[in-house]
Design a protein around this motif. Structure first.
Motif, PDB file in Angstrom:
ATOM      1  N   THR A  86     -31.391  42.398  16.357  1.00 32.42           N
ATOM      2  CA  THR A  86     -31.323  41.175  15.559  1.00 32.42           C
ATOM      3  C   THR A  86     -31.635  41.462  14.094  1.00 32.42           C
ATOM      4  OG1 THR A  86     -31.701  39.522  17.272  1.00 32.42           O
ATOM      5  CG2 THR A  86     -32.615  39.038  15.109  1.00 32.42           C
ATOM      6  N   VAL A  87     -32.679  42.221  13.840  1.00 32.08           N
ATOM      7  CA  VAL A  87     -33.047  42.538  12.454  1.00 32.08           C
ATOM      8  C   VAL A  87     -31.928  43.333  11.782  1.00 32.08           C
ATOM      9  CG1 VAL A  87     -34.692  43.755  10.987  1.00 32.08           C
ATOM     10  CG2 VAL A  87     -35.511  42.444  12.963  1.00 32.08           C
ATOM     11  N   ALA A  88     -31.366  44.299  12.490  1.00 31.91           N
ATOM     12  CA  ALA A  88     -30.281  45.111  11.915  1.00 31.91           C
ATOM     13  C   ALA A  88     -29.053  44.255  11.639  1.00 31.91           C
ATOM     14  CB  ALA A  88     -29.937  46.259  12.862  1.00 31.91           C
ATOM     15  N   LEU A  89     -28.736  43.336  12.547  1.00 34.49           N
ATOM     16  CA  LEU A  89     -27.574  42.475  12.334  1.00 34.49           C
ATOM     17  C   LEU A  89     -27.809  41.537  11.157  1.00 34.49           C
ATOM     18  CD1 LEU A  89     -24.812  41.381  13.120  1.00 34.49           C
ATOM     19  CD2 LEU A  89     -25.947  39.890  14.800  1.00 34.49           C
ATOM     20  N   ALA A  90     -29.020  41.019  11.010  1.00 27.96           N
ATOM     21  CA  ALA A  90     -29.319  40.137   9.884  1.00 27.96           C
ATOM     22  C   ALA A  90     -29.120  40.860   8.558  1.00 27.96           C
ATOM     23  CB  ALA A  90     -30.743  39.608   9.990  1.00 27.96           C
ATOM     24  N   GLN A  91     -29.575  42.091   8.479  1.00 24.37           N
ATOM     25  CA  GLN A  91     -29.398  42.859   7.250  1.00 24.37           C
ATOM     26  C   GLN A  91     -27.908  43.102   6.972  1.00 24.37           C
ATOM     27  OE1 GLN A  91     -31.952  46.092   8.488  1.00 24.37           O
ATOM     28  NE2 GLN A  91     -33.582  45.461   7.080  1.00 24.37           N
ATOM     29  N   ALA A  92     -27.162  43.384   8.031  1.00 21.42           N
ATOM     30  CA  ALA A  92     -25.720  43.586   7.868  1.00 21.42           C
ATOM     31  C   ALA A  92     -25.046  42.284   7.451  1.00 21.42           C
ATOM     32  CB  ALA A  92     -25.116  44.108   9.172  1.00 21.42           C
ATOM     33  N   ALA A  93     -25.407  41.179   8.106  1.00 26.36           N
ATOM     34  CA  ALA A  93     -24.794  39.887   7.780  1.00 26.36           C
ATOM     35  C   ALA A  93     -25.040  39.508   6.328  1.00 26.36           C
ATOM     36  CB  ALA A  93     -25.347  38.806   8.716  1.00 26.36           C
ATOM     37  N   GLU A  94     -26.221  39.810   5.834  1.00 24.82           N
ATOM     38  CA  GLU A  94     -26.514  39.546   4.420  1.00 24.82           C
ATOM     39  C   GLU A  94     -25.557  40.331   3.520  1.00 24.82           C
ATOM     40  OE1 GLU A  94     -30.621  38.881   2.384  1.00 24.82           O
ATOM     41  OE2 GLU A  94     -30.305  41.049   2.466  1.00 24.82           O
ATOM     42  N   SER A  95     -25.298  41.587   3.847  1.00 27.25           N
ATOM     43  CA  SER A  95     -24.399  42.405   3.034  1.00 27.25           C
ATOM     44  C   SER A  95     -22.947  41.952   3.169  1.00 27.25           C
ATOM     45  CB  SER A  95     -24.526  43.885   3.425  1.00 27.25           C
ATOM     46  OG  SER A  95     -23.942  44.131   4.697  1.00 27.25           O
ATOM     47  N   ARG A 100     -26.204  31.910   6.171  1.00 20.16           N
ATOM     48  CA  ARG A 100     -27.419  31.632   6.960  1.00 20.16           C
ATOM     49  C   ARG A 100     -27.490  32.560   8.164  1.00 20.16           C
ATOM     50  NH1 ARG A 100     -28.253  26.178   5.171  1.00 20.16           N
ATOM     51  NH2 ARG A 100     -26.256  25.275   4.495  1.00 20.16           N
ATOM     52  N   TYR A 101     -28.708  32.768   8.634  1.00 23.89           N
ATOM     53  CA  TYR A 101     -28.935  33.520   9.865  1.00 23.89           C
ATOM     54  C   TYR A 101     -29.881  32.687  10.719  1.00 23.89           C
ATOM     55  CZ  TYR A 101     -29.097  37.653  12.825  1.00 23.89           C
ATOM     56  OH  TYR A 101     -28.941  38.538  13.864  1.00 23.89           O
ATOM     57  N   TRP A 102     -29.341  32.104  11.772  1.00 19.15           N
ATOM     58  CA  TRP A 102     -30.118  31.198  12.608  1.00 19.15           C
ATOM     59  C   TRP A 102     -30.483  31.861  13.929  1.00 19.15           C
ATOM     60  CZ3 TRP A 102     -27.823  25.528  12.300  1.00 19.15           C
ATOM     61  CH2 TRP A 102     -28.088  25.008  11.025  1.00 19.15           C
ATOM     62  N   LEU A 103     -31.727  31.655  14.339  1.00 18.24           N
ATOM     63  CA  LEU A 103     -32.255  32.198  15.587  1.00 18.24           C
ATOM     64  C   LEU A 103     -32.402  31.080  16.618  1.00 18.24           C
ATOM     65  CD1 LEU A 103     -32.791  35.244  15.203  1.00 18.24           C
ATOM     66  CD2 LEU A 103     -33.402  34.024  13.112  1.00 18.24           C
ATOM     67  N   ALA A 104     -31.943  31.338  17.822  1.00 15.87           N
ATOM     68  CA  ALA A 104     -31.975  30.329  18.879  1.00 15.87           C
ATOM     69  C   ALA A 104     -33.297  30.370  19.642  1.00 15.87           C
ATOM     70  CB  ALA A 104     -30.806  30.538  19.840  1.00 15.87           C
ATOM     71  N   GLU A 105     -33.510  29.337  20.456  1.00 14.61           N
ATOM     72  CA  GLU A 105     -34.679  29.298  21.340  1.00 14.61           C
ATOM     73  C   GLU A 105     -34.231  29.141  22.790  1.00 14.61           C
ATOM     74  OE1 GLU A 105     -38.618  26.604  22.517  1.00 14.61           O
ATOM     75  OE2 GLU A 105     -37.580  26.205  20.626  1.00 14.61           O
ATOM     76  N   VAL A 153     -37.134  38.329  10.329  1.00 16.73           N
ATOM     77  CA  VAL A 153     -35.828  38.491   9.676  1.00 16.73           C
ATOM     78  C   VAL A 153     -35.929  38.193   8.186  1.00 16.73           C
ATOM     79  CG1 VAL A 153     -33.501  37.501   9.512  1.00 16.73           C
ATOM     80  CG2 VAL A 153     -34.447  38.128  11.749  1.00 16.73           C
ATOM     81  N   ALA A 154     -36.634  37.131   7.832  1.00 17.08           N
ATOM     82  CA  ALA A 154     -36.774  36.789   6.413  1.00 17.08           C
ATOM     83  C   ALA A 154     -37.479  37.901   5.644  1.00 17.08           C
ATOM     84  CB  ALA A 154     -37.534  35.478   6.258  1.00 17.08           C
ATOM     85  N   ALA A 155     -38.444  38.548   6.290  1.00 11.83           N
ATOM     86  CA  ALA A 155     -39.180  39.625   5.629  1.00 11.83           C
ATOM     87  C   ALA A 155     -38.338  40.886   5.445  1.00 11.83           C
ATOM     88  CB  ALA A 155     -40.443  39.959   6.422  1.00 11.83           C
ATOM     89  N   HIS A 156     -37.289  41.025   6.267  1.00  9.01           N
ATOM     90  CA  HIS A 156     -36.441  42.219   6.197  1.00  9.01           C
ATOM     91  C   HIS A 156     -35.123  41.966   5.478  1.00  9.01           C
ATOM     92  CE1 HIS A 156     -39.282  43.687   9.250  1.00  9.01           C
ATOM     93  NE2 HIS A 156     -38.830  44.893   8.970  1.00  9.01           N
ATOM     94  N   THR A 157     -34.971  40.774   4.896  1.00  6.04           N
ATOM     95  CA  THR A 157     -33.791  40.447   4.091  1.00  6.04           C
ATOM     96  C   THR A 157     -34.279  39.863   2.769  1.00  6.04           C
ATOM     97  OG1 THR A 157     -33.654  38.290   5.213  1.00  6.04           O
ATOM     98  CG2 THR A 157     -32.257  40.068   6.075  1.00  6.04           C
ATOM     99  N   SER A 158     -33.340  39.562   1.873  1.00  6.60           N
ATOM    100  CA  SER A 158     -33.788  39.074   0.570  1.00  6.60           C
ATOM    101  C   SER A 158     -33.058  37.839   0.069  1.00  6.60           C
ATOM    102  CB  SER A 158     -33.646  40.199  -0.478  1.00  6.60           C
ATOM    103  OG  SER A 158     -32.309  40.647  -0.549  1.00  6.60           O
ATOM    104  N   THR A 159     -31.820  37.601   0.497  1.00  7.87           N
ATOM    105  CA  THR A 159     -31.064  36.472  -0.054  1.00  7.87           C
ATOM    106  C   THR A 159     -30.543  35.505   0.999  1.00  7.87           C
ATOM    107  OG1 THR A 159     -29.025  37.793  -0.036  1.00  7.87           O
ATOM    108  CG2 THR A 159     -30.331  37.801  -2.070  1.00  7.87           C
TER     109      THR A 159
END
Length: 333
Positions: free
Chosen positions: A28-37, A42-47, A66-72
């Protein structure tokens, strides 16, 4: 990269067969960083709880990570299942998140438990019904906006009180969610990747009855969609068949880790399973990037949605990242 339509990610942290469940969290963290690039908004996490095919059981923890490992990229919940949580705890947690990552957090709320009845009872220790959602949401907002003076919770405030509650989105897979979002003046996210109602009808009700609020002055709609893109039709279909098998097992109340395309190809499909898979496949856009983009646009325009939030389930995390990259490039301006 800038896309012609705002695109976002809905991540369930899928657990792949043959891999530790916790590895899905790192994926998830790796995908979030990729999605940002790739230019996703937005990057939404389910429950979800007690489902062996997904690791998304603690969205607030994952949002912070995820927010801590991304920037924008904006990071949020898609969504917090409000009946599972005390409204005060949700208000406090999301003010904390907003304080740590100002202007980057979204609060998406749902009224379903996201699990079976026994697990829901274990989470809540009480039988909170989904039709109590409006009262729970009103209470959550009052911890920020203030209660009437004679209310027993009037002395309580969600701390830290010097930051706003993040933008609110009400999630829905039926007509109820649109009505609730319109009444509270929030954004509306319709679960078009599995919803039982017609997305166009749900959105039309929302737009017609929307009441502007201090949080949102105009209606705003995000459509949830499922997509699997690959560089060839054959590979996209193989990935989709594996997803079909995972969904069939879920519908048969025997969920398990996401199978590989090879495992799905070797599976002895029954006629009932093929029928269930065909029923489920109508929610998924599958194929080469241009074909997926065209189908997603058809869904978005039919629903009159402003944005798309895409969920993609593949066994290989690299192929999942590639699918999101291909879709973003197909939408690139």
């Amino acid at each position: 990269m800038t896309t012609s339509v705002p695109l976002s990610v809905l991540d369930l942290s899928p657990i792949s067969s043959g891999r530790p469940a916790s590895s899905a969290l790192h994926d998830t963290v790796a995908l979030a960083q990729a999605a940002e690039s790739y230019g996703y908004r937005r990057y939404w996490l389910a429950e979800h709880h007690n489902i062996p095919s997904v690791a998304s059981s603690a969205p607030m923890v994952m949002i912070a990570t995820v927010a801590a490992h991304t920037s924008t990229i904006r990071v949020g919940s898609g969504g917090i299942m409000l009946p599972n949580h005390a409204p005060l705890a949700v208000a406090e947690s999301f003010r904390v998140l907003e304080g740590l990552h100002p202007g980057r957090i979204d609060l998406g709320l749902g009224r379903a438990p996201g699990t079976d009845q026994l697990t829901a009872f274990a989470l809540r220790r009480s039988r909170v019904e989904s039709d109590e959602f409006p009262q729970q949401l009103a209470e959550l907002l009052a911890y920020v906006d203030g209660f009437p003076a004679d209310h027993p919770f009037a002395p309580l405030t969600a701390i830290p009180d010097d930051v706003p509650l993040p933008p609110l989105w009400i999630l829905g897979s039926s007509l109820f969610g649109g009505r609730a979002a319109a009444a509270f003046g929030t954004g509306f996210a319709f679960a078009g990747h599995f919803g039982s109602a017609d997305p166009a009808e749900a959105v039309a009700i929302y737009r017609e009855h929307f009441e502007p609020s201090t949080r949102m002055s105009e209606p705003r709609v995000i459509l949830g969609v499922a997509a699997i893109a690959a560089e060839s039709e054959d590979r996209a279909e193989a990935l989709a068949v594996a997803n079909d098998l995972a969904m069939v097992r879920l519908m048969q109340n025997r969920p398990g880790p996401l199978p590989t395309p090879e495992e799905a190809a070797e599976h002895p499909w029954t006629e009932q399973e093929r029928s269930l898979a065909a029923h489920r496949r109508r929610f998924v856009s599958v194929g080469t990037p241009d074909r997926v983009r065209d189908d997603l646009e058809r869904r978005r325009l039919e629903a009159d949605a402003d944005e798309l939030v895409i969920t993609t389930q593949t066994h290989d995390p690299a192929e999942r990242r590639l699918s999101y990259e291909l879709v973003a490039k197909a939408y690139a301006t």
